[in-house]
Design a protein around this motif. Sequence first.
Motif, PDB file in Angstrom:
ATOM      1  N   GLY A 123       0.804  -1.167   0.033  1.00  8.39           N
ATOM      2  CA  GLY A 123       0.003  -0.120   0.089  1.00  8.39           C
ATOM      3  C   GLY A 123       0.910   1.334   0.172  1.00  8.39           C
ATOM      4  N   ALA A 124       1.998   1.102   0.766  1.00  9.53           N
ATOM      5  CA  ALA A 124       2.988   2.557   0.782  1.00  9.53           C
ATOM      6  C   ALA A 124       3.496   2.682  -0.470  1.00  9.53           C
ATOM      7  CB  ALA A 124       3.834   2.325   1.889  1.00  9.53           C
ATOM      8  N   ILE A 125       3.935   1.451  -1.154  1.00  8.85           N
ATOM      9  CA  ILE A 125       4.763   1.657  -2.454  1.00  8.85           C
ATOM     10  C   ILE A 125       3.687   2.157  -3.604  1.00  8.85           C
ATOM     11  CG2 ILE A 125       5.841   0.189  -4.345  1.00  8.85           C
ATOM     12  CD1 ILE A 125       7.752   1.129  -2.507  1.00  8.85           C
ATOM     13  N   ASP A 130       8.691   5.563  -0.347  1.00  5.80           N
ATOM     14  CA  ASP A 130       9.546   4.499  -0.247  1.00  5.80           C
ATOM     15  C   ASP A 130       9.123   3.691   1.271  1.00  5.80           C
ATOM     16  OD1 ASP A 130      10.834   5.884  -2.126  1.00  5.80           O
ATOM     17  OD2 ASP A 130      12.255   6.908  -0.955  1.00  5.80           O
ATOM     18  N   ALA A 131       9.563   2.542   1.143  1.00  2.73           N
ATOM     19  CA  ALA A 131       9.004   1.614   2.446  1.00  2.73           C
ATOM     20  C   ALA A 131      10.006   0.596   2.563  1.00  2.73           C
ATOM     21  CB  ALA A 131       7.838   0.825   2.083  1.00  2.73           C
ATOM     22  N   ALA A 163      13.677  -7.255  -0.183  1.00  2.00           N
ATOM     23  CA  ALA A 163      14.846  -6.949  -0.383  1.00  2.00           C
ATOM     24  C   ALA A 163      15.075  -6.387  -1.569  1.00  2.00           C
ATOM     25  CB  ALA A 163      15.895  -7.781   0.060  1.00  2.00           C
ATOM     26  N   ASP A 164      14.613  -6.757  -2.852  1.00  2.00           N
ATOM     27  CA  ASP A 164      14.637  -6.142  -3.948  1.00  2.00           C
ATOM     28  C   ASP A 164      13.611  -5.694  -4.682  1.00  2.00           C
ATOM     29  OD1 ASP A 164      17.285  -7.173  -4.185  1.00  2.00           O
ATOM     30  OD2 ASP A 164      16.853  -9.157  -4.390  1.00  2.00           O
ATOM     31  N   HIS A 165      12.474  -5.490  -3.847  1.00  3.78           N
ATOM     32  CA  HIS A 165      11.336  -4.852  -4.731  1.00  3.78           C
ATOM     33  C   HIS A 165      11.585  -3.222  -4.845  1.00  3.78           C
ATOM     34  CE1 HIS A 165       6.921  -4.983  -5.017  1.00  3.78           C
ATOM     35  NE2 HIS A 165       6.941  -3.528  -4.559  1.00  3.78           N
ATOM     36  N   ARG A 166      11.115  -2.965  -6.108  1.00  7.05           N
ATOM     37  CA  ARG A 166      11.345  -1.584  -6.399  1.00  7.05           C
ATOM     38  C   ARG A 166       9.924  -1.163  -7.453  1.00  7.05           C
ATOM     39  NH1 ARG A 166      14.908  -2.229  -3.552  1.00  7.05           N
ATOM     40  NH2 ARG A 166      17.083  -2.081  -3.913  1.00  7.05           N
ATOM     41  N   ALA A 167       9.970   0.321  -7.525  1.00  9.71           N
ATOM     42  CA  ALA A 167       8.927   0.561  -8.227  1.00  9.71           C
ATOM     43  C   ALA A 167       9.382   2.145  -8.780  1.00  9.71           C
ATOM     44  CB  ALA A 167       7.650   1.068  -7.484  1.00  9.71           C
TER      45      ALA A 167
END
Length: 182
Positions: A123-125, A130-131, A163-167
């Motif tokens: 939800g934050a991303i 940034d989360a 650890a590797d999540h991005r947007a």
Amino acid sequence: MTTLDNRPNTALLVVDVQNGVVDAAHDRDTIVTNIAALVDKARAAGTAVVWVQHNDDGLPRDSEEWNYVRELVAREDEPVVHKSWGDSFEDTDLEEVLAERRVGRLVVAGAQTDACIRSTLHGAIARGYDATLVADAHTTEDMSGYGAPPPEQVIAHTNLYWADHRAPGRQAGTVTTADVQF
């Protein structure tokens, strides 16, 4: 790198560390100790601490199960966000609380890993924040009787994929309690 304008600040988001949520949680005492250390670090750095408290039929407001664990006490000036859904932003005033404090980066800890923690991180991303997940400061109960992996695997898997999540324009990742920088 938040995509939210004029939001340079960070907040520690402490999610659902309530008696009825963590009493039977995996490694409860260690996780609560780590969260208490994070709260102390945030306060010492002048970083906002925002408490999230779930309520539903199993956690009715003002019940012993609904209360935060005795080791964690919010200060009078620290906001408490009340929620009824997994995502701490859903149908709450969390966005307003964070906007007032010009927060664009969240450091997230609490329970339950496979429900409210994951929902809140996503939800934050999705909302432009940034989360960062504190890898050794979240937990869940054993749901293996219902077909879920054991809690230590749920926690490890969540740490692995976050650890590797991005947007675009946003950062995620994990950090340990000892390495959190506010």
